[in-house]
Design a protein around this motif. Structure first.
Motif, PDB file in Angstrom:
ATOM      1  N   ALA A  51       0.803  -1.193   0.013  1.00 48.86           N
ATOM      2  CA  ALA A  51       0.058  -0.077  -0.113  1.00 48.86           C
ATOM      3  C   ALA A  51       0.643   1.284  -0.113  1.00 48.86           C
ATOM      4  O   ALA A  51       0.392   2.149  -0.807  1.00 48.86           O
ATOM      5  CB  ALA A  51      -1.004  -0.003   1.265  1.00 48.86           C
ATOM      6  N   ALA A  52       2.217   1.147   0.771  1.00 52.93           N
ATOM      7  CA  ALA A  52       2.918   2.416   0.601  1.00 52.93           C
ATOM      8  C   ALA A  52       3.426   2.382  -0.583  1.00 52.93           C
ATOM      9  O   ALA A  52       3.693   3.851  -1.204  1.00 52.93           O
ATOM     10  CB  ALA A  52       3.799   2.132   1.863  1.00 52.93           C
ATOM     11  N   ILE A  53       3.881   1.451  -1.075  1.00 48.04           N
ATOM     12  CA  ILE A  53       4.572   1.647  -2.511  1.00 48.04           C
ATOM     13  C   ILE A  53       3.671   2.217  -3.601  1.00 48.04           C
ATOM     14  O   ILE A  53       4.027   2.972  -4.323  1.00 48.04           O
ATOM     15  CB  ILE A  53       5.091   0.136  -3.038  1.00 48.04           C
ATOM     16  CG1 ILE A  53       6.318  -0.385  -1.943  1.00 48.04           C
ATOM     17  CG2 ILE A  53       5.728   0.211  -4.314  1.00 48.04           C
ATOM     18  CD1 ILE A  53       6.808  -1.594  -2.069  1.00 48.04           C
ATOM     19  N   GLN A  54       2.336   1.564  -3.450  1.00 53.22           N
ATOM     20  CA  GLN A  54       1.356   2.207  -4.421  1.00 53.22           C
ATOM     21  C   GLN A  54       1.095   3.534  -4.196  1.00 53.22           C
ATOM     22  O   GLN A  54       0.873   4.291  -5.167  1.00 53.22           O
ATOM     23  CB  GLN A  54       0.016   1.289  -4.259  1.00 53.22           C
ATOM     24  CG  GLN A  54      -0.805   1.525  -5.235  1.00 53.22           C
ATOM     25  CD  GLN A  54      -0.198   1.249  -6.721  1.00 53.22           C
ATOM     26  OE1 GLN A  54       0.170   0.188  -6.892  1.00 53.22           O
ATOM     27  NE2 GLN A  54      -0.357   2.287  -7.726  1.00 53.22           N
ATOM     28  N   SER A  94      -7.366  12.484  15.804  1.00 55.30           N
ATOM     29  CA  SER A  94      -5.997  13.167  15.725  1.00 55.30           C
ATOM     30  C   SER A  94      -5.046  11.909  15.348  1.00 55.30           C
ATOM     31  O   SER A  94      -4.824  10.812  15.998  1.00 55.30           O
ATOM     32  CB  SER A  94      -5.583  13.717  17.043  1.00 55.30           C
ATOM     33  OG  SER A  94      -4.375  14.237  16.745  1.00 55.30           O
ATOM     34  N   VAL A  95      -4.215  12.295  14.083  1.00 44.04           N
ATOM     35  CA  VAL A  95      -3.381  11.466  13.790  1.00 44.04           C
ATOM     36  C   VAL A  95      -2.047  12.037  14.209  1.00 44.04           C
ATOM     37  O   VAL A  95      -1.639  13.425  13.342  1.00 44.04           O
ATOM     38  CB  VAL A  95      -3.543  11.107  12.292  1.00 44.04           C
ATOM     39  CG1 VAL A  95      -2.128  10.044  11.853  1.00 44.04           C
ATOM     40  CG2 VAL A  95      -4.860  10.533  11.938  1.00 44.04           C
ATOM     41  N   ASN A  96      -0.899  11.500  14.474  1.00 46.93           N
ATOM     42  CA  ASN A  96       0.229  12.001  15.053  1.00 46.93           C
ATOM     43  C   ASN A  96       1.483  11.263  14.572  1.00 46.93           C
ATOM     44  O   ASN A  96       1.482  10.234  14.107  1.00 46.93           O
ATOM     45  CB  ASN A  96       0.227  12.342  16.539  1.00 46.93           C
ATOM     46  CG  ASN A  96      -1.286  12.767  17.098  1.00 46.93           C
ATOM     47  OD1 ASN A  96      -1.912  11.840  17.725  1.00 46.93           O
ATOM     48  ND2 ASN A  96      -1.506  13.771  16.522  1.00 46.93           N
ATOM     49  N   VAL A  97       2.729  11.786  14.720  1.00 46.67           N
ATOM     50  CA  VAL A  97       3.853  11.107  14.295  1.00 46.67           C
ATOM     51  C   VAL A  97       4.327  10.063  15.482  1.00 46.67           C
ATOM     52  O   VAL A  97       5.388  10.435  16.233  1.00 46.67           O
ATOM     53  CB  VAL A  97       4.978  12.208  14.083  1.00 46.67           C
ATOM     54  CG1 VAL A  97       6.290  11.437  13.522  1.00 46.67           C
ATOM     55  CG2 VAL A  97       4.382  13.350  13.229  1.00 46.67           C
ATOM     56  N   GLY A  98       3.346   9.207  15.567  1.00 46.37           N
ATOM     57  CA  GLY A  98       3.716   8.340  16.798  1.00 46.37           C
ATOM     58  C   GLY A  98       3.110   8.376  18.105  1.00 46.37           C
ATOM     59  O   GLY A  98       2.573   9.561  18.109  1.00 46.37           O
ATOM     60  N   ILE A 247       3.360   6.393  13.129  1.00 48.54           N
ATOM     61  CA  ILE A 247       1.763   6.724  12.941  1.00 48.54           C
ATOM     62  C   ILE A 247       1.211   6.676  14.414  1.00 48.54           C
ATOM     63  O   ILE A 247       1.089   5.189  14.865  1.00 48.54           O
ATOM     64  CB  ILE A 247       1.044   6.008  11.985  1.00 48.54           C
ATOM     65  CG1 ILE A 247       1.701   6.337  10.579  1.00 48.54           C
ATOM     66  CG2 ILE A 247      -0.495   6.126  12.217  1.00 48.54           C
ATOM     67  CD1 ILE A 247       1.392   7.699  10.294  1.00 48.54           C
ATOM     68  N   GLY A 248       0.772   7.346  15.139  1.00 52.00           N
ATOM     69  CA  GLY A 248      -0.059   7.153  16.297  1.00 52.00           C
ATOM     70  C   GLY A 248      -1.491   7.864  16.054  1.00 52.00           C
ATOM     71  O   GLY A 248      -1.649   8.858  15.152  1.00 52.00           O
ATOM     72  N   PHE A 249      -2.403   7.593  16.851  1.00 52.63           N
ATOM     73  CA  PHE A 249      -3.609   8.325  16.916  1.00 52.63           C
ATOM     74  C   PHE A 249      -4.385   8.295  18.078  1.00 52.63           C
ATOM     75  O   PHE A 249      -4.185   7.657  18.918  1.00 52.63           O
ATOM     76  CB  PHE A 249      -4.495   7.680  15.588  1.00 52.63           C
ATOM     77  CG  PHE A 249      -4.620   6.308  15.555  1.00 52.63           C
ATOM     78  CD1 PHE A 249      -5.793   5.499  16.476  1.00 52.63           C
ATOM     79  CD2 PHE A 249      -3.855   5.391  14.915  1.00 52.63           C
ATOM     80  CE1 PHE A 249      -5.887   4.368  16.582  1.00 52.63           C
ATOM     81  CE2 PHE A 249      -4.146   4.059  14.969  1.00 52.63           C
ATOM     82  CZ  PHE A 249      -5.156   3.371  15.793  1.00 52.63           C
ATOM     83  N   CYS A 272       3.890  11.780   7.998  1.00 51.44           N
ATOM     84  CA  CYS A 272       4.361  11.315   6.659  1.00 51.44           C
ATOM     85  C   CYS A 272       3.256  10.767   5.642  1.00 51.44           C
ATOM     86  O   CYS A 272       2.218   9.769   6.105  1.00 51.44           O
ATOM     87  CB  CYS A 272       5.329  10.213   6.666  1.00 51.44           C
ATOM     88  SG  CYS A 272       5.647   9.390   4.973  1.00 51.44           S
ATOM     89  N   SER A 273       2.915  11.248   4.390  1.00 52.03           N
ATOM     90  CA  SER A 273       1.792  10.942   3.831  1.00 52.03           C
ATOM     91  C   SER A 273       1.947   9.256   3.273  1.00 52.03           C
ATOM     92  O   SER A 273       0.980   8.645   3.240  1.00 52.03           O
ATOM     93  CB  SER A 273       1.722  11.925   2.516  1.00 52.03           C
ATOM     94  OG  SER A 273       2.896  11.457   1.689  1.00 52.03           O
ATOM     95  N   ILE A 274       3.025   8.856   3.127  1.00 50.34           N
ATOM     96  CA  ILE A 274       3.179   7.452   2.736  1.00 50.34           C
ATOM     97  C   ILE A 274       2.779   6.723   4.083  1.00 50.34           C
ATOM     98  O   ILE A 274       2.175   5.743   3.662  1.00 50.34           O
ATOM     99  CB  ILE A 274       4.585   7.257   2.213  1.00 50.34           C
ATOM    100  CG1 ILE A 274       5.080   8.128   1.078  1.00 50.34           C
ATOM    101  CG2 ILE A 274       4.814   5.812   1.879  1.00 50.34           C
ATOM    102  CD1 ILE A 274       4.061   8.091   0.087  1.00 50.34           C
ATOM    103  N   ALA A 275       3.221   6.970   5.086  1.00 50.84           N
ATOM    104  CA  ALA A 275       3.119   6.253   6.385  1.00 50.84           C
ATOM    105  C   ALA A 275       1.533   6.240   6.598  1.00 50.84           C
ATOM    106  O   ALA A 275       0.941   5.194   6.983  1.00 50.84           O
ATOM    107  CB  ALA A 275       3.499   6.858   7.463  1.00 50.84           C
TER     108      ALA A 275
END
Length: 399
Positions: A51-54, A94-98, A247-249, A272-275
């Motif tokens: 999914a990340a590669i796509q 909320s989506v956060n950086v971990g 990715i934390g939320f 990160c958009s890919i993450a």
């Protein structure tokens, strides 16, 4: 130029420091077994990687909404409904950086000087430092092995003051693996209902890693009256083996989510958009592997608990979840190593294990309850067996 006063209120992470030390030793060719890192040894599932590669191929490499894409927020809403019987809307997500970033955003956005946060000990190393960075005061409540490493209702009642803003509940726990049952959460909830000014930071990062038929529940689920003042925190790092994706939320009151987004807009901006695309796949894709990995962790837990309890001076309780054990090492304190050094603290013991047995763990003082140590069993059975054998021998060599 001098570092700020706020920076002076925190210490570097003891767990990350030990991980860095292990990396250094391994680069130097030392045969060291690292049991300090809180990181699954399993790989990120292939369907998540794809999914990340796509996403890269599709050009999803631009800025996103500050606190998460609509697609990821929708996936998180669905996750909470599926796994926790909790109903949220995207403006409550909320989506956060971990997960550490979630903690930072929540506390810095809400804590003022003089505010108190109740933190059961042992605790994850980052809780008190982030509280203090925000200007608050951590109020530690000892919850030792004699009470299953879990906060009791009467302890919670005694710790609450007019200055209390949050209580932290981490289940299953880092560092102990202890997990609260539904009845235990309800008992704590009864106390909190009498104190409407206290909010709950429910850290559920290890919810999918539980053993022996334990049924995970989260406090907003079993105590609906606390729903409006609970921040339910989770992420992809542990269950989905996505520690490096960051990715934390969290889910909570819209005003709190908006406040966290305001802070994030001036710090990291979007994760990160890919993450984020990978996290959508993780949360909406096949979930059957989660039980398979939990079963593997349970086998490792049983191995480690059994072998550590055979080591002289160590008593190791059996945890309900996560991938840590938190053995009592008081039986080693006061003894002397073969090189003549006296073990005065659990930090001395960890240094002895690292220097003489080439096994890395983290001392209990870093988590607020000594004498103890945290061992992560998120590695192979072969390495765990050898590490525990080395610990047994090191303990036998003490006099």
């Amino acid at each position: 130029m001098q570092p700020s006063a706020a920076l002076g209120r925190i210490q570097p992470s003891a767990t990350l420091a030990m991980t860095s030390r292990v990396f250094e030793l391994k680069r130097a060719g030392v045969d060291v077994i690292g049991l300090g890192a809180g990181e699954p040894d399993f790989d990120t599932p292939d369907f998540v990687k794809e999914a990340a590669i796509q996403a890269i191929r599709d050009g999803k490499t631009k800025y996103t909404n500050v606190d998460g894409t609509p697609e990821l927020k929708a996936a998180i809403v669905a996750k909470f409904a599926r796994d926790n019987n909790l109903t949220y809307t995207p403006d409550q997500i909320s989506v956060n950086v971990g997960g550490k970033h979630t903690l930072f955003n929540a506390f810095v956005a809400t804590i003022d000087a003089g505010d108190e946060v109740i933190v059961p000990a042992p605790y994850w190393v980052s809780y008190p430092d982030v509280i203090q960075f925000a200007g608050g005061t951590p109020v530690f409540v000892a919850a030792g092995a004699d009470q299953g490493y879990k906060l009791r209702p009467e302890q919670l009642e005694a710790a609450i003051t007019p200055k209390t803003k949050w209580v932290v509940l981490n289940s299953p726990s880092n560092p102990t693996g202890a997990a609260y049952s539904e009845d235990e959460l309800k008992a704590l909830g009864d106390v909190l209902e009498r104190h409407p000014h206290v909010w709950v930071f429910a850290d559920d990062m290890y919810e999918h890693i539980v053993y022996d038929g334990f049924r995970f529940r989260t406090i907003a689920e079993v105590c609906p009256n606390l729903y409006e003042r609970t921040l339910t925190v989770n992420g992809c790092s542990k269950a989905y083996a996505m520690t490096g994706w960051r990715i934390g939320f969290a889910a909570g009151a819209p005003w709190l989510i908006k406040a966290m987004a305001k802070l994030q807009s001036q710090s990291t901006s979007n994760p990160c958009s890919i993450a984020q695309a990978a996290a959508v796949a993780a949360l909406t894709g096949p979930q059957d592997f989660l039980k398979e990995r939990a079963a593997a962790f349970q086998t490792r837990r049983d191995l480690v608990v059994d072998m550590l309890n055979q080591a002289e001076g160590i008593v190791c309780p059996k945890p309900e979840g996560a991938f840590y054990v938190y053995p009592d090492v008081s039986g080693t304190i006061g003894k002397t190593t073969p090189k003549g050094k006296r073990i005065e603290t659990d930090e001395d013991l960890i240094g002895y294990f690292l220097d003489d047995a080439r096994v890395a763990a983290v001392h209990g003082a870093a988590f607020g309850l000594s004498p103890a140590m945290r061992i992560s069993y998120a590695t192979s059975e072969e390495l765990l067996t050898e590490a525990c054998r080395r610990i047994q021998q090191a303990c036998a060599d003490l006099r």
